[in-house]
Design a protein around this motif. Structure first.
Motif, short mmCIF file in Angstrom:
data_model
loop_
_atom_site.label_atom_id
_atom_site.label_comp_id
_atom_site.label_asym_id
_atom_site.label_seq_id
_atom_site.Cartn_x
_atom_site.Cartn_y
_atom_site.Cartn_z
N THR A 70 0.84 -1.20 0.00
CA THR A 70 0.00 0.00 0.00
C THR A 70 0.88 1.25 0.00
O THR A 70 2.01 1.24 0.49
N ALA A 71 0.35 2.31 -0.56
CA ALA A 71 1.09 3.56 -0.60
C ALA A 71 1.42 4.04 0.81
O ALA A 71 2.50 4.57 1.07
N GLY A 123 6.22 11.50 2.44
CA GLY A 123 4.87 12.02 2.61
C GLY A 123 4.04 12.01 1.34
O GLY A 123 2.80 12.11 1.38
N TRP A 124 4.70 11.90 0.17
CA TRP A 124 3.98 11.93 -1.10
C TRP A 124 3.46 10.55 -1.53
O TRP A 124 2.65 10.46 -2.46
N GLN A 130 -3.83 11.10 -5.97
CA GLN A 130 -4.89 12.10 -6.05
C GLN A 130 -4.52 13.24 -6.99
O GLN A 130 -5.38 13.91 -7.54
N VAL A 131 -3.22 13.46 -7.18
CA VAL A 131 -2.77 14.55 -8.04
C VAL A 131 -2.85 14.15 -9.51
O VAL A 131 -3.29 14.95 -10.36
N LEU A 145 -12.12 5.78 -14.79
CA LEU A 145 -11.20 6.12 -13.73
C LEU A 145 -9.75 5.91 -14.17
O LEU A 145 -9.41 4.88 -14.75
N SER A 146 -8.91 6.90 -13.90
CA SER A 146 -7.49 6.81 -14.20
C SER A 146 -6.69 6.75 -12.90
O SER A 146 -6.92 7.56 -12.00
N THR A 147 -5.78 5.80 -12.82
CA THR A 147 -4.95 5.65 -11.64
C THR A 147 -3.50 5.44 -12.06
O THR A 147 -3.23 4.80 -13.07
N PRO A 148 -2.55 5.98 -11.29
CA PRO A 148 -1.13 5.81 -11.63
C PRO A 148 -0.60 4.47 -11.16
O PRO A 148 -1.00 3.96 -10.10
#
Length: 297
Positions: A70-71, A123-124, A130-131, A145-148
């Protein structure tokens, strides 16, 4: 009674590959000297093509687990690295002072900036999605939906002059976004990079996520640029001639390439390096009920 004389215990710097500390496969080393007087500092491993291939294997093996974490977890792991760096400030300040010809106070400031930069990227990890991701408006009964997603294994040519702050600034964003890295340390000043490997080994970063090689930049970078299992390459540490050669080799398997340009590593880094090695996955999903189950998205 006089104090007994002690033998000097010189540090043996080694590569960091797959979570271990091998010597170069070739057994070669080269002398590293300080930037002011040219005094001998240490012998650094002179990596071979075989070392480069081994590093890619380790990075590929680690990619699934690291990209699948997870991020939030990646952010916690990166923050742990910053904690370990903080505990070794004096060592890094000494190595940076020798590498860059700085006073002790200025070198300490560089180390502090490098630690802060690592915390910043930690922290990023759970915010970049979301960015650069989101829901896209479409003409139809669908969610779009687009996700990186991370690119994969990335070769990073570390800056030649900024031995720690520049190094952190190019390595941290690569792994923060879920990629794994094969790092070629500054040819002239590799010691901070090799010491960073020791920090990574004693933190929570899984072996293989970051692999650190030292030696002749052009010699190591050439096989990595052409390697079919490397997905991206950051050319920050290459000069103009070498960068063109590596970019041509990287085109063989359509690697993502981050071209070298003048960078003030003390400035706000922005999100450019966070997005350099990200792919965008777009998913279409019908709205409303789904068949007999009646479930909805």
């Amino acid at each position: 009674m006089s104090e007994p004389m002690r033998l000097s215990v010189f540090k043996t710097y080694k590569l960091y590959v797959g979570g271990k500390f091998p010597r170069s496969e070739s057994g070669r080393v080269y002398e590293v000297t300080d930037s002011k007087k040219g005094a001998w500092l240490a012998n650094a491993p002179l990596s071979s093509r075989k070392d480069a291939r081994d590093a890619v294997v380790a990075a590929r093996k680690a990619f699934g687990g690291w990209s699948g974490a997870t991020a939030y977890n990646r952010g916690q792991v990166l923050y742990r690295v910053a904690e370990m760096l903080e505990g070794r400030r004096e060592q890094f300040a000494r190595e940076v002072a020798d590498a860059e010809g700085l006073s002790k106070s200025k070198a300490a400031g560089v180390v502090d900036a490098a630690i802060d930069r690592w915390v910043w990227y930690a922290g990023w990890t759970d915010k970049i999605a979301q960015v650069v991701g989101g829901a896209n408006p479409v003409a139809g009964p669908y969610f779009n939906l687009s996700t990186p997603e991370p690119t994969g294994v990335v070769t990073v040519l570390a800056p030649q002059e900024s031995s720690l702050l520049g190094l952190v600034s190019v390595v941290a964003p690569v792994i923060a976004t879920g990629n794994t890295a094969v790092v070629i340390a500054s040819e002239r000043a590799p010691l901070p990079a090799l010491s960073l490997g020791e920090v990574l080994a004693t933190s929570d970063v899984p072996g293989g996520v970051v692999n650190v090689l030292s030696g002749r930049t052009a010699e190591i970078a050439a096989p990595l640029a052409a390697h079919q299992d490397v997905n991206g390459i950051d050319l920050t540490g290459a000069d103009e001639v070498l960068a063109k050669e590596l970019e041509a080799a990287a085109a063989e398997n359509l690697k993502r390439v981050l071209r070298p340009q003048a960078v003030d590593f003390s400035a706000d880094p922005g999100t450019r390096r966070l997005t350099a090695f990200l792919e965008t996955k777009t998913v279409w999903h019908p709205t409303g009920s789904l068949g007999a189950s009646g479930s909805a998205y």
